[in-house]
Write an enzyme that holds these catalytic residues in place. Sequence first.
Site, short mmCIF file in Angstrom:
data_model
loop_
_atom_site.label_atom_id
_atom_site.label_comp_id
_atom_site.label_asym_id
_atom_site.label_seq_id
_atom_site.Cartn_x
_atom_site.Cartn_y
_atom_site.Cartn_z
N ASP A 168 -4.57 15.49 -9.96
CA ASP A 168 -5.47 15.99 -10.99
C ASP A 168 -6.94 15.77 -10.65
O ASP A 168 -7.79 16.53 -11.04
CB ASP A 168 -5.15 15.33 -12.33
CG ASP A 168 -3.83 15.84 -12.88
OD1 ASP A 168 -3.63 17.07 -12.84
OD2 ASP A 168 -2.98 15.03 -13.30
N ASN B 138 0.59 11.29 -5.15
CA ASN B 138 1.65 10.95 -6.10
C ASN B 138 3.00 10.96 -5.38
O ASN B 138 3.07 11.24 -4.19
CB ASN B 138 1.63 11.93 -7.27
CG ASN B 138 1.79 13.36 -6.80
OD1 ASN B 138 2.81 13.74 -6.24
ND2 ASN B 138 0.74 14.17 -6.98
N PRO C 161 -9.29 21.89 -9.13
CA PRO C 161 -9.02 23.20 -9.74
C PRO C 161 -7.55 23.29 -10.12
O PRO C 161 -6.69 22.75 -9.42
CB PRO C 161 -9.34 24.18 -8.60
CG PRO C 161 -9.23 23.40 -7.34
CD PRO C 161 -9.63 21.99 -7.71
N ASP C 162 -7.27 23.95 -11.23
CA ASP C 162 -5.88 24.16 -11.65
C ASP C 162 -5.40 25.47 -11.01
O ASP C 162 -5.76 26.57 -11.46
CB ASP C 162 -5.79 24.21 -13.17
CG ASP C 162 -4.34 24.17 -13.64
OD1 ASP C 162 -3.51 24.89 -13.04
OD2 ASP C 162 -4.04 23.43 -14.58
N ILE C 163 -4.60 25.33 -9.97
CA ILE C 163 -4.19 26.50 -9.18
C ILE C 163 -3.38 27.47 -10.03
O ILE C 163 -3.61 28.68 -10.04
CB ILE C 163 -3.39 26.05 -7.94
CG1 ILE C 163 -4.24 25.06 -7.12
CG2 ILE C 163 -2.96 27.24 -7.09
CD1 ILE C 163 -3.47 24.31 -6.06
N LYS D 254 -15.29 3.43 5.57
CA LYS D 254 -14.36 2.66 4.75
C LYS D 254 -15.13 1.80 3.75
O LYS D 254 -16.08 1.12 4.12
CB LYS D 254 -13.52 1.76 5.67
CG LYS D 254 -12.45 1.03 4.93
CD LYS D 254 -11.62 0.15 5.85
CE LYS D 254 -10.75 -0.75 5.01
NZ LYS D 254 -10.19 -1.84 5.78
N LYS E 248 1.78 24.09 -22.74
CA LYS E 248 1.26 24.23 -21.37
C LYS E 248 1.35 25.69 -20.91
O LYS E 248 0.45 26.20 -20.27
CB LYS E 248 2.06 23.32 -20.43
CG LYS E 248 1.44 23.18 -19.07
CD LYS E 248 2.05 22.01 -18.29
CE LYS E 248 1.59 20.68 -18.84
NZ LYS E 248 2.10 19.54 -18.10
O1 C5P Z 1 -1.06 20.21 -15.97
P1 C5P Z 1 0.14 19.82 -15.19
O2 C5P Z 1 -0.17 19.13 -13.91
O3 C5P Z 1 1.20 19.11 -15.97
O4 C5P Z 1 0.80 21.23 -14.82
C1 C5P Z 1 1.87 21.34 -13.97
C2 C5P Z 1 1.95 22.72 -13.42
O5 C5P Z 1 0.67 23.19 -13.04
C3 C5P Z 1 2.76 22.75 -12.14
O6 C5P Z 1 3.35 24.02 -12.04
C4 C5P Z 1 1.71 22.51 -11.09
O7 C5P Z 1 2.13 23.02 -9.82
C5 C5P Z 1 0.55 23.29 -11.62
N1 C5P Z 1 -0.76 22.73 -11.26
C6 C5P Z 1 -1.60 23.40 -10.39
N2 C5P Z 1 -2.84 22.91 -10.09
C7 C5P Z 1 -3.25 21.76 -10.64
C8 C5P Z 1 -2.43 21.07 -11.53
C9 C5P Z 1 -1.18 21.57 -11.82
O8 C5P Z 1 -1.20 24.45 -9.87
N3 C5P Z 1 -4.45 21.30 -10.34
#
Ligand code: C5P
Length: 420
Positions: free
Chosen positions: A280, A212, A308-310, A290, A343
């Site tokens: 995401d 991104n 994974p959502d860190i 390739k 959120k």
């Molecule tokens: O869900 P979204 O991407 O809008 O959330 C944004 C927040 O979550 C930011 O603080 C981003 O650094 C964190 N984040 C994360 N891991 C992900 C997605 C988002 O730490 N996979």
Amino acid sequence: MIYGKRILLIVGGGVAAFKAIETLRLLRERGAEIRCVLTKAGGEFVTPLSLGALSGSKVHQDLFDLTAEAEMGHIQLSRWSDLVLVVPATADFMAKMAQGRADDLASTLVLATDKPVMIAPAMNVRMWEHPATRRNLEILRRDNVKVVGPNAGEMACGEYGYGRLSEPEEIAKAVVGHFLRRSRAQRLKGMRIVVTSGPTRESIDPVRYISNHSSGKQGVAVAEALARRGAEVIFVTGPAEFDSPEGCHVERVTTAEEMLRAVMDALPAEAMVAAAAVADWRMERPGENKMKKDGQGGAQMLRLVENPDILARVSALGPPLRPKLVVGFAAETTDVVNYARAKRARKGCDWIVANDVSPATGIMGGDENAVVLVTAEDEEPWPRLSKREVGDRLAERMTSALIGAARAEAAAALEKDGFA
Ligand code: C5P
């Protein structure tokens, strides 16, 4: 305030040298411990006797009178102080400092010190405005020398303009301000804070990736602001083009999974700021080779899985691994505050810094940011600020919260031990 701070006061030549005596008195009144050095020219205007009486210790004048065994050597004297203060700093002394010369005691001490140096210049207006002095001033500022004044006014020589030594009260105020800033600056000392920043990059095949537009600028600004306050900052960044944040430990990663691992490795920490724009999704199985166009004009399906959502993972950790303060960012294009509030609850973090990144705002990739800080208690809209200022404000808020938490913890421990 400045109680017990050690100041090495160098008194230079010039008719304004008498103001150094009043400056010395004011600084002692505020609790500072002072040792004086009198230059040869300074000695024409004030006596070692008056400086010695007011400072309560011997006045040093000669490079060689410090070599006697019973004396403190000049290197020790220059390091003994918390601040080296030159009042007044003549054009000649500034030139010597700018060149790094060391041909008498005062210039040797300034060159040998590893402590902050502050000067209060005083000279004739033509000398002050001369290109040579401007050049020297520029060099000294670059060398991090703090400069107080000079003021505009009538001079002893009858001319009028800039060059008058600042008043003793102004110099004392600058010294107090310097120490206050330093002690405020170190409030996060001993605390570790993890900051994620930049985009992540997920391979599709050996030559393509998903990512991104995150510039990483806001993450750098937050990390630097925390480091300026004395925190040990672990800056975990995806591939972004940025100047490395000053004073931080930088961990470079590429993918979200690598970022998660680097963050977990950095724990435990007092706080975490998730400023990264984590991709995401990633490929379920990135192509080993390739991918080829199939000649049918259509695009291939990419099978993606969620990363994974860190932020959520760290927020869900139990003690002692969960940081006391976990801050996330939320970039939204509509209904910013409501989405941010939701959120915050969903991710389980403590604060969300929400911003409107709809294209009309020009925020994405730009130098400014307009945010709303969403906490458990309320929502606080901030004015449009530079990303650096947002970093500073956030670091300041975090500092107050962390110090408050540390105090509460200490009080609870005392109570538990029956000391309350
Ligand atoms: O869900 P979204 O991407 O809008 O959330 C944004 C927040 O979550 C930011 O603080 C981003 O650094 C964190 N984040 C994360 N891991 C992900 C997605 C988002 O730490 N996979």
